[in-house]
Design a protein around this motif. Sequence first.
Motif, mmCIF file in Angstrom:
data_model
loop_
_atom_site.group_PDB
_atom_site.id
_atom_site.type_symbol
_atom_site.label_atom_id
_atom_site.label_comp_id
_atom_site.label_asym_id
_atom_site.label_seq_id
_atom_site.Cartn_x
_atom_site.Cartn_y
_atom_site.Cartn_z
ATOM 1 N N LEU A 108 0.814 -1.211 0.000
ATOM 2 C CA LEU A 108 0.000 0.000 0.000
ATOM 3 C C LEU A 108 0.848 1.263 0.000
ATOM 4 O O LEU A 108 0.619 2.167 -0.793
ATOM 5 C CB LEU A 108 -0.923 0.013 1.225
ATOM 6 C CG LEU A 108 -1.904 -1.144 1.352
ATOM 7 C CD1 LEU A 108 -2.698 -1.021 2.641
ATOM 8 C CD2 LEU A 108 -2.832 -1.208 0.147
ATOM 9 N N CYS A 135 7.922 2.057 -6.747
ATOM 10 C CA CYS A 135 6.584 2.127 -6.159
ATOM 11 C C CYS A 135 5.497 2.012 -7.223
ATOM 12 O O CYS A 135 4.473 1.347 -7.018
ATOM 13 C CB CYS A 135 6.429 3.421 -5.363
ATOM 14 S SG CYS A 135 7.330 3.444 -3.796
ATOM 15 N N CYS A 140 2.315 0.736 -5.036
ATOM 16 C CA CYS A 140 2.205 1.361 -3.714
ATOM 17 C C CYS A 140 2.587 2.834 -3.797
ATOM 18 O O CYS A 140 3.252 3.267 -4.739
ATOM 19 C CB CYS A 140 3.071 0.637 -2.683
ATOM 20 S SG CYS A 140 4.831 0.614 -3.027
ATOM 21 N N CYS A 165 7.860 -0.878 3.930
ATOM 22 C CA CYS A 165 6.627 -0.990 3.152
ATOM 23 C C CYS A 165 5.549 -1.639 4.005
ATOM 24 O O CYS A 165 5.815 -2.583 4.757
ATOM 25 C CB CYS A 165 6.875 -1.833 1.897
ATOM 26 S SG CYS A 165 5.591 -1.666 0.628
ATOM 27 N N GLY A 167 1.652 -3.305 3.779
ATOM 28 C CA GLY A 167 0.619 -3.830 2.902
ATOM 29 C C GLY A 167 -0.564 -4.321 3.715
ATOM 30 O O GLY A 167 -0.541 -4.304 4.952
#
Length: 368
Positions: A108, A135, A140, A165, A167
């Motif tokens: 994300l 990204c 993301c 990161c 998610g």
Amino acid sequence: MSTDNAPPDRYTYAQAGVSIAAGNALVRAIAPLARATRRPGADADLGGFGGFFDLKAAGFTDPLLVAANDGVGTKLKLAIEHDRHEGVGIDLVAMCANDLIVQGAEPLFFLDYYASARLEPAVAERVIASIAEGCLLAGCALIGGETAEMPGMYAEGDYDLAGFCVGAVERDRVLTGATIGPGDVILGLASSGVHSNGFSLVRRLAADKGWKMRHPALFDQDVLLIDALMAPTRIYVKALLPLIAERRIKGLAHITGGGLLENIPRVLPRDMHAVVDADAWPLPRLMAFLQAQGRIEPEELARTFNCGIGMAVIVAEHEALGVAEAMRLAGETVFTIGQVQSGQRGCTVHGGAETWSARAAWRAVHHQ
């Protein structure tokens, strides 16, 4: 008497080696790069104390958050020594995003940490532009980061990178590997090169063998050796997400440090063993070059480098052809590389005589 080295009457941060103005200029330069990575749930304007993400706007109903962090390792030394900064940001994102997807999570948002003795805005901008490109490939948003100037901590010209990161995965779609059983098929997705593991050995070989990095590679006259080595890590997220959503994948293993031998067992149930046939795919010429230069035994190769396979995908036998075709349509190169058997959790990689330059048939075994 000269007073050039006398202490100043009034101290400034700049005299200590830190330029706030350069940092502010860098933030202004990279803001458009970050905005380009916007996605549902994220607004990529930089400059606050933290970045927000709206899971509801991203379409999740009952999500679990999954976090990963990583670096690029000594591949950065080659980037610095040979002015090859354009790919290391992709490596950084890939190492994190590929670790999220193996748990079923959609990456994300991403934050980076860039540290150096003295900020060189031109270099930093190239690196962060590369992070933004990674990204975009992973889907993301780049929602923030830290640029640290630390005189005395790093040699002049050196820098270090870390990435973080986050998610999310719907609770009922988490990939645990629990359903993996005997007869399941292991598919391999081709790597794009060395990725970001094994570079301490690569750099040792380069120094000991006197490689001419800016000359065409012996194994490919169309590519400079340094560019072959610096090829960015492949990001597999977009090819895998739809298949995870359709529940057609039982387990995934990102092939990083430890190679096929040590990474595949990480997703297996306790009583399952992966058997990988090294004859099932061609060893990339770059890997063969590294092996020949270092006279690396096949067993060592299997636990040091990815050997041409960047992601292992475990599926039920009846799904293998369809999943392989779907991944090919998504742009991946796919090989059927092995199967799962009953036995102690671990992995066996085997090959015939001449496979990976072996003098006789061989097998490498790792138990976890």
